[in-house]
Scaffold this motif. Structure first.
Motif, PDB file in Angstrom:
ATOM      1  N   PHE A  50      12.873  58.832  74.513  1.00 25.00           N
ATOM      2  CA  PHE A  50      12.073  60.057  74.491  1.00 25.00           C
ATOM      3  C   PHE A  50      12.966  61.284  74.686  1.00 25.00           C
ATOM      4  O   PHE A  50      12.848  62.011  75.670  1.00 25.00           O
ATOM      5  N   TYR A  55      17.222  59.680  77.054  1.00 23.03           N
ATOM      6  CA  TYR A  55      17.692  58.972  75.863  1.00 23.03           C
ATOM      7  C   TYR A  55      19.110  58.458  76.107  1.00 23.03           C
ATOM      8  O   TYR A  55      19.711  58.716  77.150  1.00 23.03           O
ATOM      9  N   SER A 202      10.201  66.380  72.050  1.00 26.20           N
ATOM     10  CA  SER A 202      10.717  65.246  71.291  1.00 26.20           C
ATOM     11  C   SER A 202      10.615  65.492  69.794  1.00 26.20           C
ATOM     12  O   SER A 202      11.496  65.087  69.032  1.00 26.20           O
TER      13      SER A 202
END
Length: 275
Positions: A50, A55, A202
């Motif tokens: 995400f 990440y 995102s």
């Protein structure tokens, strides 16, 4: 920290099992610290798919806005920091309630979950947006009628579509749950789905990082607005307060803004909430 200590015992046991199965030579100095300092390990549960909140970077390291904030909180409290990726977003409550993690710090929506966790103060204003192919002919939410739409399993988007936005979701051809939004973008590219609904940060990150911003577009009309917070196990006010006090200090000395600036291209500075 009294009866609500941050994790360490579970990780100590895991490391002991690792020693038994793979040998002492594979255990690092940082790992052995977990065995000797079990009450000072801060284990943060997060979604590693995400970005830009959490990440894996090009070096294989966990990073992101949420991870950097949590890591700094741990540093200021002299805690060892562990970023613990969740097996899936659906498992977050199990991981928290079984005390595998100390908190869920991962773009976790407060709205609709007010009574599910002991919450930090809200720290980010989010909008849920629809991403489509630029040539799809979809320009508004009403254009999603008879379309295949994908959302991440366990995401608050799905709750909105089942409740406040049920009339909209009832108009879809199908509403499909997916594991993560990398899969969603692949499905969008290949035509498996017509649209994905994703959080704005995102969406901006994936469009920019894929180098194909012209191939996709974000609809001007958001599905919903919400706020993010850090979710602690119900009743764990002690740890929540300690983390919140440290965050408040980080806001006051400019550290939060400095970290947010690194992700300004993805709207983090625009959505940042301050105490």
């Amino acid at each position: 920290m009294g009866g609500q200590k941050i994790k360490g015992k579970i990780y100590a046991l895991l490391l002991i099992f690792m020693m038994l199965f793979v040998g002492l030579g594979s255990i690092t100095a940082a790992d052995t610290n977990l065995l000797t300092d079990e009450n000072n390990v801060f284990v943060v549960g997060f979604d590693s798919d995400f970005p830009p909140f959490g990440y894996v970077d090009d070096n294989g390291e966990y990073t992101g806005f949420d991870i950097e904030l949590a890591k700094e909180v741990a540093k200021r409290n002299n805690w060892s920091f562990v970023a613990q990726p969740l097996p899936s977003w659906d498992t977050k409550d199990t991981e928290l309630n079984s005390e595998i993690v100390d908190c869920i710090w991962s773009e976790l929506t407060i709205n609709g979950r007010e009574n599910d966790y002991t919450w930090s103060k809200p720290y980010f204003n989010n909008s849920q947006v629809v991403v489509v192919r630029s040539d799809s002919g979809i320009d508004s939410l009403s254009d999603l009628r008879n379309k295949t739409v994908e959302v991440q399993e366990g995401n608050s988007v799905f709750n909105n579509l089942e409740n406040d936005k049920k009339s909209l979701s009832d108009s879809f051809k199908s509403l499909v749950k997916i594991k993560d939004y990398n899969m969603g973008f692949m499905d969008l590219e290949t035509g498996v789905c017509d649209a994905i609904i994703v959080d704005i940060g995102s969406a901006k990150y994936l469009l920019k990082e894929k180098g194909a911003s012209g191939q996709y577009k974000i609809l001007d009309e958001p599905l919903a607005y919400e706020v993010y917070g850090i979710g602690f196990k119900k009743g764990n006010e002690e740890l929540r307060n300690q983390v919140q006090d440290t965050l408040d200090e980080m806001y006051a000395d400019g550290t939060v803004d400095k970290i947010a600036q690194k992700y300004s291209n993805y709207g983090i500075t625009d959505g940042l909430l301050r105490p």
